[in-house]
Write a protein that holds these residues in place. Structure first.
Motif, PDB file in Angstrom:
ATOM      1  N   LYS A 236      11.558  -1.861   4.734  1.00 40.36           N
ATOM      2  CA  LYS A 236      11.131  -2.051   3.320  1.00 40.36           C
ATOM      3  C   LYS A 236      10.462  -1.007   2.668  1.00 40.36           C
ATOM      4  N   ASP A 237      11.000  -0.520   1.226  1.00 48.51           N
ATOM      5  CA  ASP A 237      10.414   0.628   0.415  1.00 48.51           C
ATOM      6  C   ASP A 237      10.267   0.019  -0.809  1.00 48.51           C
ATOM      7  N   GLY A 238       8.804   0.117  -1.175  1.00 46.81           N
ATOM      8  CA  GLY A 238       8.583  -0.166  -2.494  1.00 46.81           C
ATOM      9  C   GLY A 238       7.497  -1.365  -2.656  1.00 46.81           C
ATOM     10  N   THR A 239       6.928  -1.722  -1.121  1.00 48.30           N
ATOM     11  CA  THR A 239       6.058  -2.763  -1.061  1.00 48.30           C
ATOM     12  C   THR A 239       4.809  -2.566  -2.130  1.00 48.30           C
ATOM     13  N   LEU A 240       4.182  -1.365  -1.800  1.00 49.75           N
ATOM     14  CA  LEU A 240       3.080  -1.105  -2.819  1.00 49.75           C
ATOM     15  C   LEU A 240       3.180  -0.096  -3.677  1.00 49.75           C
ATOM     16  N   LEU A 314      -3.567  -2.434   4.168  1.00 50.84           N
ATOM     17  CA  LEU A 314      -3.646  -1.811   5.299  1.00 50.84           C
ATOM     18  C   LEU A 314      -4.863  -1.779   5.954  1.00 50.84           C
ATOM     19  N   HIS A 332       3.337   7.529   7.904  1.00 54.65           N
ATOM     20  CA  HIS A 332       3.415   7.714   6.432  1.00 54.65           C
ATOM     21  C   HIS A 332       2.473   7.089   5.748  1.00 54.65           C
ATOM     22  N   VAL A 336      -0.001   8.909   3.130  1.00 51.20           N
ATOM     23  CA  VAL A 336      -0.133   8.701   1.831  1.00 51.20           C
ATOM     24  C   VAL A 336      -0.991   7.457   0.920  1.00 51.20           C
ATOM     25  N   PRO A 338      -3.356   5.053  -0.907  1.00 50.93           N
ATOM     26  CA  PRO A 338      -4.865   5.198  -1.781  1.00 50.93           C
ATOM     27  C   PRO A 338      -5.849   5.429  -1.088  1.00 50.93           C
ATOM     28  N   ARG A 348       6.305   4.333  -7.988  1.00 50.04           N
ATOM     29  CA  ARG A 348       7.479   4.837  -7.211  1.00 50.04           C
ATOM     30  C   ARG A 348       8.801   4.096  -7.781  1.00 50.04           C
ATOM     31  N   PHE A 369      13.733  10.389  -4.608  1.00 46.84           N
ATOM     32  CA  PHE A 369      12.074   9.967  -4.716  1.00 46.84           C
ATOM     33  C   PHE A 369      12.060  10.227  -6.242  1.00 46.84           C
ATOM     34  N   GLN A 384       1.237  14.840  -1.879  1.00 48.24           N
ATOM     35  CA  GLN A 384       2.304  15.359  -1.108  1.00 48.24           C
ATOM     36  C   GLN A 384       1.885  16.393  -0.309  1.00 48.24           C
ATOM     37  N   MET A 387       1.160  14.845   2.766  1.00 46.50           N
ATOM     38  CA  MET A 387       2.407  14.460   3.540  1.00 46.50           C
ATOM     39  C   MET A 387       3.009  15.574   4.218  1.00 46.50           C
ATOM     40  N   MET A 393       6.619  11.474   9.607  1.00 44.17           N
ATOM     41  CA  MET A 393       7.995  11.605   9.025  1.00 44.17           C
ATOM     42  C   MET A 393       8.604  12.659   8.829  1.00 44.17           C
TER      43      MET A 393
END
Ligand code: HEM
Length: 424
Positions: A236-240, A314, A332, A336, A338, A348, A369, A384, A387, A393
């Protein structure tokens, strides 16, 4: 032959009387228009996102299913030619986002001995929530040789920075930069393609496409929490991300203000666009447990490895029986998040892409992205950098495209044109 069916006539009629998106349907509610009741019903079902607004559409708009994003190099010989192209683009954009042809009657009702002024592949298709988001790159203000081609060098926004080199980037210059960018999002790939194609057609002699990417499977949730889409790693991508309900977070992290140093950008934002290949073959040979440790979340539920459900915060300090953090420090989300960056958040709004095979025979697929930020230097660059230097990742991704654009505030009424604030 110039014959047209009922659908073409409806579109032609709407174009001819000059009804803009703002006058039709806003959030599914039919506004006052000259169109008939049946037209209104049709438009309501087809989803029109208003073109005229203080902010451009396609940023906090709930993400549509598809994207077609293109960067352009300007070849216009002078300032006036560029302005004329932008005026033509704006007219076409306001028409197409309202479900009309780029030019009213352009596909089949024009002179038979001239090329059509709409390419026709979207005839009969609804607006499909098409949004067109316009931006400008640093090279519009001064080109690579330092030349101020259009007399606007003094208008370059303070926050349209030159990005630093990020470790591990493997950039292809032809997938980076560009003087202009247009992001077309729609629920139908053909509608998004049609929009970019017609802008490219109208740009003939004034701009050429530098790079383009088609995307699907949005990795964003700017609408209230629902079913979060999965990226090509299966997570799942875009949760937060920042949702359309978070006005304060948008003010803090998305919309530029006059006090940011460039008054004409107030109400605008900045787009970071990075084309990231995901090395799917290597990923697919990685165990489920290791995949989850790379991301820091459970693959099925999307919940953090520290526990809870998808939207639980988290807990980066919680340890397991072995004394190690349940969310590894190089996962990841740990790198990244906050919590690690003074509370900074990104809006995002990315999409997955596939584009044949690369030169090693691997699927050329990944994440386009797309992040909208108020201040790239303080929001995006530090995240970035972390990351690039310490995210597990990195073993599974290669970044080939990286660009930054200023996204001006929205246009509020017909007659204004994209980029007007720069040339005023
Ligand atoms: C192919 C590349 C990438 C993949 C597959 C990926 C995947 C993910 C996944 C699965 C999540 C967890 C779910 C979520 O909160 O949305 C996530 C979160 C996040 N990602 Fe990425 N991401 C990628 C690139 C990036 C880049 C380039 C950045 C910015 C530099 C970034 C910033 C973030 C942020 C800020 C979060 C939210 C973290 C939090 O608030 O806790 N991601 N990403």
């Amino acid at each position: 032959m110039t014959g047209s069916g009922p659908e073409v006539s409806r579109r032609s009629l709407l174009g001819a009387v000059g009804i803009g998106a703002a006058g039709l349907v806003v959030g599914g509610v039919a506004g006052a228009t000259a169109a008939s009741a049946s037209d209104s019903l049709h438009e309501e079902a087809s989803g029109i996102v208003p073109f005229y607004d203080g902010h451009q559409a396609g940023i906090t708009t709930p993400p549509q299913d598809r994207v077609e994003i293109a960067a352009f190099d300007v070849t216009a010989p002078d300032r006036q030619s560029l302005i004329e192209m932008l005026q033509q683009w704006t007219s076409a954009a306001s028409n197409m986002t309202a479900g009309q042809q780029a030019v009213a009657g352009g596909a089949v009702d024009g002179p038979p001995d001239a090329p059509p002024t709409d390419t026709g592949e979207a005839l009969g298709l609804p607006a499909s929530e098409l949004t067109l988001t316009f931006g400008v790159g640093a090279t519009l203000f001064r080109d690579a040789t330092g030349k101020d081609r259009f007399g606007i060098a003094n208008k370059r926004p303070a926050n349209l920075i030159d990005m630093p080199a990020f470790p591990k980037d493997d950039l292809d210059p032809l997938l980076c930069g560009g003087d202009l960018v247009v992001q077309a999002c729609a629920n139908d790939a053909q509608v998004a393609f049609h929009a970019i194609r017609n802008l490219a057609r109208e740009a003939h002699g004034s701009a050429v496409i530098r790079w383009v990417t088609q995307g699907f499977g949005r990795t964003a949730a700017t609408s209230a929490p629902g079913q979060t889409t999965r990226n090509l790693f299966g997570f799942k991508d875009g949760t937060l991300t920042i949702t359309d309900k978070e006005a304060k977070a948008q003010d803090d992290f998305v919309w530029a203000e006059a006090s940011d140093g460039t008054p004409w950008m107030a109400g605008g934002t900045y787009l970071v666009a990075r084309r990231i290949q995901q090395v799917i073959e290597t990923w697919d040979r990685t165990s489920l447990e290791d995949q989850q440790k790379v991301i820091g979340r459970f693959k099925g539920s999307g919940a953090p490895l520290s526990g809870g459900t998808e939207f639980s915060p988290l807990d980066l300090t919680k340890t397991g029986p072995d004394g190690q953090p349940l969310i590894p420090t190089d996962a990841h989300v740990a790198v990244v998040s906050p919590e690690k960056h003074g509370g900074t958040r990104l809006l995002r709004r990315g999409y997955s892409f596939t584009d044949g095979v690369d030169d090693t025979g691997h699927l050329n697929a990944g994440l386009m992205f797309l992040a909208f930020v108020r201040n790239p230097a303080t929001q995006f660059v530090p995240i970035q950098m972390s990351m690039s230097s310490s995210d597990h990742m990195n073993e599974y991704i290669k970044t080939h495209g990286s660009s930054l654009y200023a996204i001006p505030p929205g246009l509020t009424k017909p007659g204004q044109y994209w980029g007007q604030q720069i040339f005023a």
